[in-house]
Motif scaffolding. Structure first.
Motif, PDB file in Angstrom:
ATOM      1  N   TYR A 216       0.884  -1.133   0.009  1.00  0.00           N
ATOM      2  CA  TYR A 216      -0.100   0.101   0.194  1.00  0.00           C
ATOM      3  C   TYR A 216       0.842   1.238  -0.113  1.00  0.00           C
ATOM      4  CZ  TYR A 216      -3.473  -3.072   1.663  1.00  0.00           C
ATOM      5  OH  TYR A 216      -4.360  -4.399   1.712  1.00  0.00           O
ATOM      6  N   LEU A 217       0.096   2.433  -0.300  1.00  0.00           N
ATOM      7  CA  LEU A 217       0.755   3.707  -0.157  1.00  0.00           C
ATOM      8  C   LEU A 217       0.487   3.742   1.418  1.00  0.00           C
ATOM      9  CD1 LEU A 217       2.048   6.516  -0.541  1.00  0.00           C
ATOM     10  CD2 LEU A 217      -0.279   7.269  -1.408  1.00  0.00           C
ATOM     11  N   GLY A 218       1.654   3.681   2.117  1.00  0.00           N
ATOM     12  CA  GLY A 218       1.514   4.024   3.436  1.00  0.00           C
ATOM     13  C   GLY A 218       1.851   5.590   4.028  1.00  0.00           C
ATOM     14  N   LEU A 219       0.895   6.039   4.543  1.00  0.00           N
ATOM     15  CA  LEU A 219       1.137   7.653   5.058  1.00  0.00           C
ATOM     16  C   LEU A 219       1.436   7.530   6.419  1.00  0.00           C
ATOM     17  CD1 LEU A 219      -1.732   8.965   2.882  1.00  0.00           C
ATOM     18  CD2 LEU A 219       0.431   9.170   2.365  1.00  0.00           C
ATOM     19  N   SER A 220       2.294   8.395   6.696  1.00  0.00           N
ATOM     20  CA  SER A 220       2.802   8.777   8.079  1.00  0.00           C
ATOM     21  C   SER A 220       1.554   9.072   8.856  1.00  0.00           C
ATOM     22  CB  SER A 220       3.692   9.901   8.146  1.00  0.00           C
ATOM     23  OG  SER A 220       3.199  11.158   7.908  1.00  0.00           O
ATOM     24  N   LYS A 221       1.562   8.726  10.264  1.00  0.00           N
ATOM     25  CA  LYS A 221       0.254   9.075  11.163  1.00  0.00           C
ATOM     26  C   LYS A 221       0.008  10.698  11.166  1.00  0.00           C
ATOM     27  CE  LYS A 221       0.719   4.768  13.541  1.00  0.00           C
ATOM     28  NZ  LYS A 221      -0.907   4.241  13.149  1.00  0.00           N
ATOM     29  N   ARG A 222       1.168  11.151  11.228  1.00  0.00           N
ATOM     30  CA  ARG A 222       1.224  12.675  11.233  1.00  0.00           C
ATOM     31  C   ARG A 222       0.602  13.435   9.971  1.00  0.00           C
ATOM     32  NH1 ARG A 222       3.717  16.420   8.506  1.00  0.00           N
ATOM     33  NH2 ARG A 222       5.234  14.786   7.785  1.00  0.00           N
ATOM     34  N   PHE A 223       0.991  12.965   8.910  1.00  0.00           N
ATOM     35  CA  PHE A 223       0.197  13.531   7.548  1.00  0.00           C
ATOM     36  C   PHE A 223      -1.151  12.970   7.516  1.00  0.00           C
ATOM     37  CE2 PHE A 223      -1.225  13.106   3.306  1.00  0.00           C
ATOM     38  CZ  PHE A 223      -0.605  14.330   2.594  1.00  0.00           C
ATOM     39  N   TYR A 224      -1.570  11.586   7.758  1.00  0.00           N
ATOM     40  CA  TYR A 224      -3.021  11.381   7.894  1.00  0.00           C
ATOM     41  C   TYR A 224      -3.697  12.103   8.489  1.00  0.00           C
ATOM     42  CZ  TYR A 224      -7.099   8.417   8.198  1.00  0.00           C
ATOM     43  OH  TYR A 224      -8.384   7.932   7.862  1.00  0.00           O
ATOM     44  N   HIS A 225      -3.595  12.299   9.888  1.00  0.00           N
ATOM     45  CA  HIS A 225      -4.200  12.856  10.926  1.00  0.00           C
ATOM     46  C   HIS A 225      -4.258  14.426  10.852  1.00  0.00           C
ATOM     47  CE1 HIS A 225      -5.159   9.498  13.342  1.00  0.00           C
ATOM     48  NE2 HIS A 225      -3.863   9.238  13.411  1.00  0.00           N
ATOM     49  N   ALA A 226      -3.479  15.132  10.017  1.00  0.00           N
ATOM     50  CA  ALA A 226      -3.344  16.456   9.468  1.00  0.00           C
ATOM     51  C   ALA A 226      -4.255  16.712   8.280  1.00  0.00           C
ATOM     52  CB  ALA A 226      -2.056  16.930   9.128  1.00  0.00           C
ATOM     53  N   HIS A 227      -4.526  15.634   7.378  1.00  0.00           N
ATOM     54  CA  HIS A 227      -5.112  15.670   6.046  1.00  0.00           C
ATOM     55  C   HIS A 227      -5.879  14.362   5.812  1.00  0.00           C
ATOM     56  CE1 HIS A 227      -2.362  19.059   5.428  1.00  0.00           C
ATOM     57  NE2 HIS A 227      -1.441  18.307   5.784  1.00  0.00           N
TER      58      HIS A 227
END
Length: 259
Positions: A216-227
């Motif tokens: 998967y395209l894994g997104l950082s928790k910081r990025f995900y929770h911001a966007h």
């Protein structure tokens, strides 16, 4: 290689979109080891093209940069990278990344690549593999350094491993030199290597597969929770594009051209 370049050019042409104003930037760390035709350190390959197209549709500007995968994980942890474009849903990655989910599980319909990991041995080497454990194995298993999918599975099995070989080609050479009984690697990489004169007829794959997983395209928790809305748009676009007949045909053609 000319055929592979042509196939990838055709794929990029198929997936390309006109440039548009993009406000949000997504910085992705990519494994410094190339995995053609799927992903290369500069973000090229079928997975790179897929993520680029999805990002363009979602209004996100992409930046790819490469580093050893273990460093990528530390830079995601430190907030220096926003994600990893080809991550398995496995214990090493789980504290760092968010994934496209459905009913509490990763959603394979929004993954970027399905991967099979095989165990390879010298032809007639005598090692047994039943899907849960190896028998007649007298050396640590040869595995590429940093592969979370492989190393997490080996750890769960409590199976000793040797990760000094930087890739499957090096570990095939170790097999031939008697420095290991089994090497683990992607099915596609193994098929390419077994067609080479130095390994043809000398290496065989064991059944069943050692591991099968969607990446998967894994997104950082910081990025995900911001966007969160942007993340969902990205993953949804990936699923739609990857499921299209045009993309599936282009992916098959690129994989065949790499052999």
């Amino acid at each position: 290689m000319p055929r592979l370049r042509y196939c990838l050019f055709a794929l990029f042409a198929l997936l390309s979109l006109p440039a548009c104003a993009q406000a949000l930037k997504l910085r992705l760390c990519v494994d410094a080891r190339p995995h053609p035709p799927f992903l290369t350190p500069d973000g090229e390959g079928t997975v790179g093209a897929l993520v680029k197209r999805a990002a363009a549709e979602a209004g996100v500007a992409l930046e790819f940069y490469s580093a050893p995968v273990t460093r990528c994980r530390e830079e995601i942890r430190a907030g220096l990278a926003d994600g990893y474009p080809s991550a398995a849903h496995t214990p090493t990655w789980l504290p760092l990344l968010e994934y496209p989910m459905k009913a509490g599980l990763p959603d394979p319909a929004r993954g970027v690549l399905f991967v099979r990991v095989l165990a390879f041995q010298r032809r007639g080497g005598g090692v047994g593999w039943d899907g849960a454990r190896f028998t007649q194995l007298h050396t640590p298993v040869l595995a590429g350094y940093g592969s979370a999918l492989i190393l997490d599975r080996l750890e769960a099995m409590r199976q000793a491993s040797d990760t000094t070989g930087k890739n499957l080609e090096v570990n095939f050479a170790k097999l031939m030199a008697g420095r290991g009984d089994v090497a683990l690697g992607w099915e596609h990489d193994g098929a390419v290597l077994m067609a080479r004169p130095e390994f043809a007829g000398k290496v065989e794959a064991l059944a069943p597969p050692f591991a099968e997983a969607m990446f998967y395209l894994g997104l950082s928790k910081r990025f995900y929770h911001a966007h969160p809305a942007v993340a969902e748009r990205l993953w949804t676009a990936i699923g739609r594009i990857r499921g299209s007949p045009q993309y599936l045909e282009a992916e098959r053609t690129a994989a065949a051209g790499a052999r």
